[in-house]
Scaffold this motif. Sequence first.
Motif, mmCIF file in Angstrom:
data_model
loop_
_atom_site.group_PDB
_atom_site.id
_atom_site.type_symbol
_atom_site.label_atom_id
_atom_site.label_comp_id
_atom_site.label_asym_id
_atom_site.label_seq_id
_atom_site.Cartn_x
_atom_site.Cartn_y
_atom_site.Cartn_z
ATOM 1 N N PRO A 46 14.283 -6.740 -5.993
ATOM 2 C CA PRO A 46 14.928 -6.830 -4.426
ATOM 3 C C PRO A 46 14.840 -5.649 -3.671
ATOM 4 N N ALA A 47 14.592 -5.716 -2.453
ATOM 5 C CA ALA A 47 14.157 -4.558 -1.459
ATOM 6 C C ALA A 47 14.911 -4.423 -0.296
ATOM 7 N N LEU A 48 15.144 -3.361 0.387
ATOM 8 C CA LEU A 48 15.704 -3.083 1.714
ATOM 9 C C LEU A 48 14.675 -2.531 2.378
ATOM 10 N N PRO A 49 14.657 -2.939 3.840
ATOM 11 C CA PRO A 49 13.834 -2.294 4.585
ATOM 12 C C PRO A 49 14.429 -0.812 5.108
ATOM 13 N N MET A 50 13.695 0.092 5.231
ATOM 14 C CA MET A 50 14.038 1.625 5.699
ATOM 15 C C MET A 50 14.374 1.385 7.277
ATOM 16 N N LYS A 51 15.586 1.795 7.623
ATOM 17 C CA LYS A 51 16.385 1.794 9.101
ATOM 18 C C LYS A 51 15.792 3.189 9.729
ATOM 19 N N ASP A 52 15.874 4.273 9.016
ATOM 20 C CA ASP A 52 15.613 5.591 9.662
ATOM 21 C C ASP A 52 14.046 5.900 9.452
ATOM 22 N N THR A 53 13.748 6.694 10.472
ATOM 23 C CA THR A 53 12.362 7.217 10.607
ATOM 24 C C THR A 53 12.377 7.906 9.215
ATOM 25 N N VAL A 54 11.041 7.915 8.510
ATOM 26 C CA VAL A 54 10.570 8.320 7.156
ATOM 27 C C VAL A 54 9.637 9.496 7.107
ATOM 28 N N TYR A 55 10.069 10.588 6.748
ATOM 29 C CA TYR A 55 9.022 11.530 6.812
ATOM 30 C C TYR A 55 8.583 11.981 5.481
ATOM 31 N N LEU A 56 7.474 12.614 5.133
ATOM 32 C CA LEU A 56 6.911 13.427 3.917
ATOM 33 C C LEU A 56 6.861 14.803 3.988
ATOM 34 N N SER A 57 7.738 15.266 3.069
ATOM 35 C CA SER A 57 7.791 16.655 2.988
ATOM 36 C C SER A 57 7.207 17.152 1.543
ATOM 37 N N GLY A 58 6.144 18.141 1.844
ATOM 38 C CA GLY A 58 5.480 18.622 0.438
ATOM 39 C C GLY A 58 6.152 19.399 -0.346
ATOM 40 N N ASP A 59 6.819 20.670 0.283
ATOM 41 C CA ASP A 59 7.614 21.408 -0.411
ATOM 42 C C ASP A 59 9.224 21.319 -0.261
ATOM 43 N N GLY A 60 9.801 20.341 0.440
ATOM 44 C CA GLY A 60 10.992 20.234 0.668
ATOM 45 C C GLY A 60 11.683 21.210 1.611
ATOM 46 N N LYS A 61 10.936 21.795 2.270
ATOM 47 C CA LYS A 61 11.434 22.718 3.268
ATOM 48 C C LYS A 61 10.807 22.240 4.712
ATOM 49 N N SER A 62 9.666 21.758 4.765
ATOM 50 C CA SER A 62 9.023 21.469 6.125
ATOM 51 C C SER A 62 8.750 19.957 6.156
ATOM 52 N N THR A 108 5.757 17.400 6.415
ATOM 53 C CA THR A 108 4.269 17.340 6.301
ATOM 54 C C THR A 108 3.638 16.202 6.963
ATOM 55 N N ALA A 109 4.511 15.038 6.986
ATOM 56 C CA ALA A 109 3.817 13.764 7.737
ATOM 57 C C ALA A 109 4.738 13.031 8.034
ATOM 58 N N LEU A 110 4.466 11.963 8.870
ATOM 59 C CA LEU A 110 5.469 10.662 9.433
ATOM 60 C C LEU A 110 4.719 9.720 8.671
ATOM 61 N N LEU A 111 5.752 9.026 7.977
ATOM 62 C CA LEU A 111 5.406 7.804 7.144
ATOM 63 C C LEU A 111 5.703 6.464 7.978
ATOM 64 N N ASP A 112 4.809 5.457 7.650
ATOM 65 C CA ASP A 112 5.176 4.072 8.307
ATOM 66 C C ASP A 112 6.367 3.345 7.758
ATOM 67 N N ARG A 113 7.228 3.313 8.429
ATOM 68 C CA ARG A 113 8.705 2.651 7.495
ATOM 69 C C ARG A 113 8.510 1.314 7.376
ATOM 70 N N LYS A 114 7.709 0.439 8.210
ATOM 71 C CA LYS A 114 7.338 -0.794 8.123
ATOM 72 C C LYS A 114 6.825 -1.059 6.604
#
Length: 234
Positions: A136-152, A154-160
């Motif tokens: 069972p899964a829920l869709p992502m409501k917020d904009t989702v980003y990738l952070s390679g180092d946890g500080k900045s 890195t990329a914008l992910l497709d929440r769809k």
Amino acid sequence: MVTALLLSGGSGKRMGLETPKQYIKVNGRPVIFYSLESLFAHEGIDAVEIVADEIWHETILQCIAAVCAGNKNKFRGFSTPGENRQLSILNGLTDIRKYMTDTDYVLIHDAARPLLSARQITVCLEAAVGHDGVLPALPMKDTVYLSGDGKSVTALLDRKKIVAGQAPEVFMLGKYYEANRALLPEKILDINGSTEPAVMAGMDIAMVSGDELNFKITTLADLQRFEKIQKDGK
């Protein structure tokens, strides 16, 4: 045949409480009571296996006595908690295989998710037909980003294309057991979600809609939210 494996071996350290969250009383009942009530009442669940430390067995047995009604025989026993959540699951699977066949299904749920509905159980069990498992899964409501180092960022992910996994998850017992065994001795320690071993093993996992109310109590805010729901009678 379907056996529910209820995970109740967590220590609750993240909440900073002496009593593990699944045994804290809400509305006069331990949190684990509510999941037990749902599982024992559902006609699609044939057996219930519980992962829990021995110190809590009596508390759990008291809960079972209060919820089982005419379904007392559904309770099959306790399994020993492992070093992490996934090893606890493997311990439970090992015990369940003593009374189930490898083509039967196991439904895995967390005692810290007390708002498990009969409808969600039914949806997951029905979706498992013809598949190796269900998430069972829920869709992502917020904009989702990738952070390679946890500080900045890195990329914008497709929440769809991104979902948040929930419980209960359902798996064909034999295939899921072997998927977990294949990760021993070290890789299994890095597993965070029940479905990860199944995906890594190439199992066919169907996806169904989750239930936003079926949240996991992880923080004090979550506990307070559940307390309010029980108080309001919703």
